[in-house]
Motif scaffolding. Structure first.
Motif, PDB file in Angstrom:
ATOM      1  N   ASP A 106      64.142  32.307  49.773  1.00  0.00           N
ATOM      2  CA  ASP A 106      63.500  32.761  50.994  1.00  0.00           C
ATOM      3  C   ASP A 106      64.099  31.953  52.140  1.00  0.00           C
ATOM      4  OD1 ASP A 106      62.357  30.240  50.706  1.00  0.00           O
ATOM      5  OD2 ASP A 106      60.340  30.995  50.281  1.00  0.00           O
ATOM      6  N   GLY A 107      63.551  32.088  53.339  1.00  0.00           N
ATOM      7  CA  GLY A 107      64.110  31.385  54.484  1.00  0.00           C
ATOM      8  C   GLY A 107      64.183  29.881  54.296  1.00  0.00           C
ATOM      9  N   PRO A 108      63.072  29.213  53.930  1.00  0.00           N
ATOM     10  CA  PRO A 108      63.116  27.761  53.735  1.00  0.00           C
ATOM     11  C   PRO A 108      64.097  27.321  52.660  1.00  0.00           C
ATOM     12  CG  PRO A 108      60.859  28.478  54.043  1.00  0.00           C
ATOM     13  CD  PRO A 108      61.687  29.724  53.932  1.00  0.00           C
ATOM     14  N   ARG A 109      64.208  28.075  51.557  1.00  0.00           N
ATOM     15  CA  ARG A 109      65.148  27.695  50.505  1.00  0.00           C
ATOM     16  C   ARG A 109      66.584  27.782  51.011  1.00  0.00           C
ATOM     17  NH1 ARG A 109      66.438  27.561  44.839  1.00  0.00           N
ATOM     18  NH2 ARG A 109      68.652  26.995  44.900  1.00  0.00           N
ATOM     19  N   ALA A 111      67.563  27.603  54.084  1.00  0.00           N
ATOM     20  CA  ALA A 111      67.758  26.578  55.106  1.00  0.00           C
ATOM     21  C   ALA A 111      68.039  25.220  54.473  1.00  0.00           C
ATOM     22  CB  ALA A 111      66.537  26.496  56.019  1.00  0.00           C
ATOM     23  N   ALA A 112      67.317  24.889  53.414  1.00  0.00           N
ATOM     24  CA  ALA A 112      67.556  23.627  52.715  1.00  0.00           C
ATOM     25  C   ALA A 112      68.964  23.607  52.117  1.00  0.00           C
ATOM     26  CB  ALA A 112      66.497  23.411  51.635  1.00  0.00           C
ATOM     27  N   VAL A 137      67.671  31.761  58.972  1.00  0.00           N
ATOM     28  CA  VAL A 137      68.082  30.535  58.295  1.00  0.00           C
ATOM     29  C   VAL A 137      68.581  29.507  59.303  1.00  0.00           C
ATOM     30  CG1 VAL A 137      69.689  29.565  56.605  1.00  0.00           C
ATOM     31  CG2 VAL A 137      68.616  31.784  56.176  1.00  0.00           C
ATOM     32  N   LEU A 140      65.661  27.883  61.069  1.00  0.00           N
ATOM     33  CA  LEU A 140      64.939  26.921  60.238  1.00  0.00           C
ATOM     34  C   LEU A 140      65.742  25.640  60.040  1.00  0.00           C
ATOM     35  CD1 LEU A 140      63.429  29.362  57.588  1.00  0.00           C
ATOM     36  CD2 LEU A 140      62.204  28.154  59.408  1.00  0.00           C
ATOM     37  N   GLU A 144      64.298  22.028  60.982  1.00  0.00           N
ATOM     38  CA  GLU A 144      64.106  21.051  59.910  1.00  0.00           C
ATOM     39  C   GLU A 144      65.141  19.931  59.924  1.00  0.00           C
ATOM     40  OE1 GLU A 144      61.499  20.982  58.015  1.00  0.00           O
ATOM     41  OE2 GLU A 144      60.711  22.829  58.899  1.00  0.00           O
ATOM     42  N   THR A 230      57.732  34.870  52.977  1.00  0.00           N
ATOM     43  CA  THR A 230      57.989  33.529  53.504  1.00  0.00           C
ATOM     44  C   THR A 230      56.765  33.021  54.242  1.00  0.00           C
ATOM     45  OG1 THR A 230      60.355  33.949  53.743  1.00  0.00           O
ATOM     46  CG2 THR A 230      59.434  32.150  55.039  1.00  0.00           C
ATOM     47  N   LEU A 234      56.828  31.685  62.087  1.00  0.00           N
ATOM     48  CA  LEU A 234      58.015  31.107  62.710  1.00  0.00           C
ATOM     49  C   LEU A 234      57.864  30.981  64.216  1.00  0.00           C
ATOM     50  CD1 LEU A 234      60.940  30.113  62.424  1.00  0.00           C
ATOM     51  CD2 LEU A 234      61.674  32.493  62.700  1.00  0.00           C
TER      52      LEU A 234
END
Length: 301
Positions: A106-109, A111-112, A137, A140, A144, A230, A234
């Motif tokens: 998803d978006g956070p994954r 982005a990480a 992405v 985020l 982050e 997600t 946002l």
């Protein structure tokens, strides 16, 4: 015809058939014309495939959208002024970057994953750009890992619901997702849906792209569902962005309705919004020259 359009979506390495060989050769030629070299990095045990044009820092990093891949940026890179370092990755499950079996994306994954890849290959803060899901992405990552991003460019970004119902929302509500075509007819409808002026792709390219999309369809269906689950709002996080931001939106975008554009611009403290008339969901492909000019002028300021 711009040959980069041969790589519109999901062309993979390791081609076996004659059709795939023709398309791969055309893509390789276009990469070379744009000064891009094929790279691969291993980050936390994951393989990340990417293209790089060597040059001066800071690097310009380009993130593709849902179902697309790194070669979607070839036309734009071709007209970005020479001398600037450019990095263009395949996000996991797209192009030549495999997804982890059974993992939720998803978006956070994403982005990480991108932040970890940047720490490995970028060598310092970057100018980060993304289209559609890639825009989500990139946003985020900026929120982050703010020290990794010098400025942010968003082309029709996903993540903030639009006041008007988009064409995609209407189709998905009726049980149809045009973004995951598995037949030649569905792929033709995708082109007409995504672009204000659909590209005239050769039949051989369409056949290869359809076959690849069909192979990836199970992953893409899971990804689409995960992206829509997600967590978090946002828009509430956008005021945290302190970097300068350029937002470019196609006025005829049927995937993500342009009525969302002012919401992004109003929420980000240092944002500039440009709406391009006669352009659909992928400005870097429909108007690569104008999009590159907007980005170049923005970065120069």
């Amino acid at each position: 015809m711009r040959l980069a359009l041969l790589a519109l979506l999901l062309v993979t390495a390791g081609c076996q058939s004659a059709k795939e060989a023709v398309v791969s050769a055309a893509v390789a030629s276009r990469r070379a014309d744009a000064g891009l070299e094929t790279r691969q990095a291993t980050v936390d045990g994951r393989t990340v495939a990417y293209l790089e044009r060597p040059g001066t820092e800071p690097a310009l990093v380009l993130l593709h959208g849902f179902g697309a891949q790194k070669d979607a940026w070839l036309d734009l890179v071709d007209v970005v002024p020479e001398g600037r370092r450019v990095l263009v990755p395949d996000l996991a499950g797209h192009g030549d970057s495999p997804a982890e079996p059974g993992a939720r994306y998803d978006g956070p994954r994403y982005a990480a994953d991108v932040a970890a890849w940047l720490a490995e290959v970028a060598g310092g803060p970057v100018d980060l750009a993304g289209n559609s899901m890639g825009g989500l992405v990139a946003t985020l990552v900026t929120i982050e890992a703010p020290r990794a991003v010098r400025s942010l460019v968003l082309l029709d970004p996903a993540g903030v619901p639009s006041p008007r119902t988009s064409g995609l929302d209407s189709l998905v509500a009726s049980g149809t997702n045009p973004l995951i075509p598995t037949t030649r007819a569905e792929y033709d409808r995708l082109l007409a849906f995504v672009f204000a002026t659909p590209p005239d792709l050769p039949g051989v390219a369409r056949d290869v792209l359809v076959a690849d999309t069909r192979e990836r369809a199970p992953f893409l269906r899971r990804l689409f569902a995960d992206l829509n689950r997600t967590p978090g709002e946002l828009r509430a996080l956008l005021p945290e962005i302190r970097q300068p931001v350029l937002i470019v939106w196609g006025a005829q975008d049927r995937v993500l309705d342009p009525s969302a554009a002012p919401l992004w611009a109003e929420a980000i403290p240092n944002a500039t919004l440009v709406v391009l008339p006669g352009v659909g969901h992928a400005p870097m492909m429909e108007e690569p020259g104008e999009t590159a000019r907007l980005i170049t002028d923005f970065l120069a300021r």
